[in-house]
Design a protein around this motif. Structure first.
Motif, PDB file in Angstrom:
ATOM      1  N   ARG A 135      86.025  45.862  53.062  1.00 13.11           N
ATOM      2  CA  ARG A 135      86.512  44.958  54.093  1.00 13.11           C
ATOM      3  C   ARG A 135      87.762  45.578  54.698  1.00 13.11           C
ATOM      4  N   LEU A 136      87.913  45.419  55.996  1.00 12.50           N
ATOM      5  CA  LEU A 136      88.971  46.099  56.739  1.00 12.50           C
ATOM      6  C   LEU A 136      89.868  45.091  57.431  1.00 12.50           C
ATOM      7  N   SER A 137      91.108  45.488  57.636  1.00 18.49           N
ATOM      8  CA  SER A 137      92.083  44.586  58.254  1.00 18.49           C
ATOM      9  C   SER A 137      91.883  44.455  59.746  1.00 18.49           C
ATOM     10  N   ALA A 138      91.119  45.372  60.356  1.00 14.08           N
ATOM     11  CA  ALA A 138      90.842  45.298  61.792  1.00 14.08           C
ATOM     12  C   ALA A 138      89.435  45.816  62.041  1.00 14.08           C
ATOM     13  N   THR A 139      88.946  45.599  63.215  1.00 18.84           N
ATOM     14  CA  THR A 139      87.603  46.046  63.585  1.00 18.84           C
ATOM     15  C   THR A 139      87.681  47.460  64.157  1.00 18.84           C
ATOM     16  N   PRO A 140      87.168  48.459  63.471  1.00 19.56           N
ATOM     17  CA  PRO A 140      87.281  49.829  63.966  1.00 19.56           C
ATOM     18  C   PRO A 140      86.164  50.155  64.957  1.00 19.56           C
ATOM     19  N   GLU A 141      86.306  51.283  65.601  1.00 14.43           N
ATOM     20  CA  GLU A 141      85.274  51.773  66.501  1.00 14.43           C
ATOM     21  C   GLU A 141      84.047  52.203  65.690  1.00 14.43           C
ATOM     22  N   PRO A 142      82.864  52.205  66.327  1.00 13.15           N
ATOM     23  CA  PRO A 142      81.644  52.610  65.593  1.00 13.15           C
ATOM     24  C   PRO A 142      81.743  53.992  64.950  1.00 13.15           C
ATOM     25  N   ALA A 143      82.384  54.944  65.634  1.00 10.80           N
ATOM     26  CA  ALA A 143      82.513  56.284  65.060  1.00 10.80           C
ATOM     27  C   ALA A 143      83.377  56.258  63.800  1.00 10.80           C
ATOM     28  N   VAL A 144      84.418  55.433  63.799  1.00 11.23           N
ATOM     29  CA  VAL A 144      85.286  55.322  62.621  1.00 11.23           C
ATOM     30  C   VAL A 144      84.533  54.650  61.473  1.00 11.23           C
ATOM     31  N   ARG A 145      83.684  53.689  61.797  1.00 12.36           N
ATOM     32  CA  ARG A 145      82.896  53.033  60.744  1.00 12.36           C
ATOM     33  C   ARG A 145      81.990  54.044  60.046  1.00 12.36           C
ATOM     34  N   ASP A 146      81.381  54.919  60.830  1.00 12.37           N
ATOM     35  CA  ASP A 146      80.510  55.935  60.226  1.00 12.37           C
ATOM     36  C   ASP A 146      81.306  56.850  59.305  1.00 12.37           C
ATOM     37  N   ARG A 147      82.497  57.202  59.701  1.00 13.30           N
ATOM     38  CA  ARG A 147      83.335  58.072  58.860  1.00 13.30           C
ATOM     39  C   ARG A 147      83.766  57.344  57.585  1.00 13.30           C
ATOM     40  N   LEU A 148      84.018  56.058  57.695  1.00 10.94           N
ATOM     41  CA  LEU A 148      84.374  55.280  56.501  1.00 10.94           C
ATOM     42  C   LEU A 148      83.178  55.166  55.554  1.00 10.94           C
ATOM     43  N   ARG A 149      81.981  54.996  56.094  1.00 14.42           N
ATOM     44  CA  ARG A 149      80.786  54.904  55.240  1.00 14.42           C
ATOM     45  C   ARG A 149      80.563  56.200  54.451  1.00 14.42           C
ATOM     46  N   GLU A 150      80.954  57.322  55.032  1.00 15.89           N
ATOM     47  CA  GLU A 150      80.758  58.598  54.355  1.00 15.89           C
ATOM     48  C   GLU A 150      81.590  58.713  53.079  1.00 15.89           C
ATOM     49  N   ALA A 151      82.587  57.865  52.915  1.00 15.53           N
ATOM     50  CA  ALA A 151      83.388  57.880  51.687  1.00 15.53           C
ATOM     51  C   ALA A 151      82.641  57.289  50.500  1.00 15.53           C
ATOM     52  N   PHE A 152      81.524  56.604  50.773  1.00 12.69           N
ATOM     53  CA  PHE A 152      80.730  55.992  49.703  1.00 12.69           C
ATOM     54  C   PHE A 152      79.455  56.816  49.520  1.00 12.69           C
ATOM     55  N   VAL A 153      79.356  57.487  48.387  1.00 11.14           N
ATOM     56  CA  VAL A 153      78.176  58.295  48.073  1.00 11.14           C
ATOM     57  C   VAL A 153      77.173  57.400  47.359  1.00 11.14           C
ATOM     58  N   ILE A 154      76.018  57.178  47.984  1.00 15.46           N
ATOM     59  CA  ILE A 154      74.994  56.282  47.451  1.00 15.46           C
ATOM     60  C   ILE A 154      73.800  57.108  47.010  1.00 15.46           C
ATOM     61  N   THR A 155      73.356  56.913  45.773  1.00 15.91           N
ATOM     62  CA  THR A 155      72.236  57.661  45.205  1.00 15.91           C
ATOM     63  C   THR A 155      71.199  56.700  44.643  1.00 15.91           C
ATOM     64  N   ASP A 156      70.100  57.269  44.166  1.00 11.73           N
ATOM     65  CA  ASP A 156      69.011  56.446  43.633  1.00 11.73           C
ATOM     66  C   ASP A 156      69.310  55.901  42.237  1.00 11.73           C
ATOM     67  N   GLN A 157      70.156  56.587  41.477  1.00 10.31           N
ATOM     68  CA  GLN A 157      70.424  56.205  40.094  1.00 10.31           C
ATOM     69  C   GLN A 157      71.918  56.157  39.837  1.00 10.31           C
ATOM     70  N   ARG A 158      72.285  55.383  38.834  1.00 13.60           N
ATOM     71  CA  ARG A 158      73.683  55.309  38.437  1.00 13.60           C
ATOM     72  C   ARG A 158      74.097  56.597  37.732  1.00 13.60           C
ATOM     73  N   ASP A 159      75.393  56.842  37.736  1.00 16.77           N
ATOM     74  CA  ASP A 159      75.928  58.084  37.180  1.00 16.77           C
ATOM     75  C   ASP A 159      77.047  57.744  36.206  1.00 16.77           C
ATOM     76  N   PHE A 160      77.197  58.557  35.163  1.00 15.68           N
ATOM     77  CA  PHE A 160      78.217  58.296  34.148  1.00 15.68           C
ATOM     78  C   PHE A 160      79.626  58.653  34.632  1.00 15.68           C
ATOM     79  N   GLU A 161      79.737  59.496  35.631  1.00 16.26           N
ATOM     80  CA  GLU A 161      81.012  60.134  35.953  1.00 16.26           C
ATOM     81  C   GLU A 161      82.096  59.135  36.331  1.00 16.26           C
ATOM     82  N   GLN A 162      81.880  58.293  37.346  1.00 15.26           N
ATOM     83  CA  GLN A 162      82.900  57.361  37.829  1.00 15.26           C
ATOM     84  C   GLN A 162      82.523  55.909  37.541  1.00 15.26           C
ATOM     85  N   ASP A 163      81.503  55.717  36.697  1.00 17.15           N
ATOM     86  CA  ASP A 163      80.975  54.376  36.420  1.00 17.15           C
ATOM     87  C   ASP A 163      81.094  54.087  34.926  1.00 17.15           C
ATOM     88  N   PRO A 164      82.233  53.561  34.465  1.00 14.26           N
ATOM     89  CA  PRO A 164      82.410  53.344  33.025  1.00 14.26           C
ATOM     90  C   PRO A 164      81.466  52.302  32.442  1.00 14.26           C
TER      91      PRO A 164
END
Length: 426
Positions: free
Chosen positions: A250-279
């Motif tokens: 959730r964001l404090s303001a409404t960003p431009e569509p291009a900025v939203r795409d760049r923010l989504r890239e910070a979330f790596v989504i895969t088919d399976q869970r991983d031990f590395e960052q998921d305790p």
């Protein structure tokens, strides 16, 4: 570029854990080593090879090539069998830890590397590339290879005696879970600011993929938040099942569509869970091992008791590390590295629900497992963590209700109630 670098780091990390990577690396070393004699040939005196019997190197290489091919084939079939055993006797989610085992990968890579070294050496010998001086280098390297093979075989034999066993699988999952839990204990919010509820009118950043969040690039979020004057509340941390309908952040303001795409890239989504960052994933996998052991087809309460002890040890270590990281309250806390990003800390209720909720249900009719479960909860309640104590109290109450419904003997029910008397202490 930070998002690309985070994805690249994650991709490289996973690639280095693959079996083929180490095997290919050792194969290149083997080929390069076999050609070393031809490169050093001009700097070595002639006639020395004949004096020390290096002419027999061709026969030795032939033996190595034949034996390494056989050993590699046998090792691969053994590993496949061990992976299948671990998936059927423990849980399929733990098999990835066996595939990434460094000892097994190193052994197979050594066998393949020595095999290619032998083949390339035989080819070079037959073409006369070495000469007497180069043959001497090849002979010396071959002796080194034999020593490496002996050491590798001894370690590999020891590893084969444990590979695929349930106890070994539990130990591997425990190590992976401990690494993730202790890292999270040292940085409860992954160096972000403490969680505060976002404003009601905050903008919902939705993803466009369905899967598990494997990694959240906090540095990327902070950089974009500074660049566009935003505050970010992360809703989907590692282990979260993301869908297009649920917000990633959730964001404090409404960003431009291009900025939203760049923010989504910070979330790596895969088919399976991983031990590395998921305790929590490590705790879930351990619970699955215990649940399979408690099933009527297996009926192995001892494994379930072992898992409960393992979970107790992990949570005690996590609570101790979190307490040490928090300090004594007299020293100021360090400023967050990512002050524009907020992330929830681990909730003890979630940690205990991952383990004790399913185990209390599946072990309600087994007194020996229920006893261990209540002793585990009593241990966690004694730790100086009020939130953990409240979560343990809630789980103990639920476990007693389930046991009362399943245990037929009144004496067994009274025994469990005596073990849970600590719930009334304040």
């Amino acid at each position: 570029m930070p998002a690309l670098s985070a994805r690249l780091r994650l991709m490289l990390l996973r690639m280095t854990r693959r079996l083929w990577f180490r095997a290919a690396l050792y194969a290149l070393v083997g080929v390069g080593t076999a050609l070393l004699g031809a490169l050093l040939r001009p700097w070595l005196p002639e006639g020395v090879a004949t004096q020390i019997g290096a002419s027999a190197v061709g026969n030795i290489l032939g033996i190595l090539a034949a034996s390494m091919l056989t050993v590699t084939t046998f090792s691969l079939s053994t590993m496949v069998s061990a992976y299948s055993t671990a998936g059927s006797s423990a849980t399929p989610r733990a098999a990835i830890l066996l595939v990434e085992d460094s000892i097994a990968q190193r052994a197979l890579a050594t066998f393949i590397g020595v095999f290619l070294f032998s083949v390339v050496g035989l080819i070079a010998l037959s073409t006369g590339v070495y000469g007497d001086s180069g043959r001497l280098v090849l002979f010396g390297v071959t002796i080194v290879m034999i020593v490496v093979i002996v050491v590798t075989l001894l370690r590999w034999i020891e590893q084969l005696s444990r590979l695929g066993r349930v106890a070994e699988t539990i130990d591997r999952v425990e190590r992976a879970a401990r690494h993730a839990l202790l890292e999270r204990a040292e940085a409860p919010t992954l160096c972000a600011a403490d969680w505060e509820p976002p404003p009601p009118d905050a903008f919902n950043l939705h993803g466009d993929a369905v899967g598990y969040v494997a990694h959240v690039d906090m540095a990327r979020l902070q950089s974009l938040a500074e660049e566009h004057d935003l505050a970010v509340w992360v809703e989907a941390e590692a282990g979260h099942f993301a869908t297009p309908e649920q917000p990633l952040a959730r964001l404090s303001a409404t960003p431009e569509p291009a900025v939203r795409d760049r923010l989504r890239e910070a979330f790596v989504i895969t088919d399976q869970r991983d031990f590395e960052q998921d305790p929590r994933f490590g705790l879930v996998v351990l619970t699955e091992v215990a649940q399979r052991a408690l099933s009527p087809a297996v009926n192995d309460p001892g494994t379930a008791i072992d898992v409960i002890g393992t979970v107790t040890r992990l949570l005690c270590d996590w609570a101790a590390a979190a307490r040490d990281a928090a300090g004594d309250g007299h020293r100021p806390r360090p400023a967050p590295r990512y002050p524009r990003v907020r992330l929830r800390a681990l909730d003890p209720n979630d940690l205990l629900e991952d383990v004790y909720t399913p185990l209390a249900r599946d072990s309600a009719g087994m007194l020996e497992v229920a006893i261990r479960l209540h002793k585990s909860l009593a241990t966690l309640a004694c730790l100086s963590n009020p939130a953990l104590r409240d979560a343990a109290r809630a789980q103990a109450t639920r476990a007693l209700q389930l046991a009362d419904a399943w245990l037929t003997l009144e004496s067994d029910r009274e025994h469990l109630h005596r073990l849970a008397e600590w719930r009334n202490d304040r």
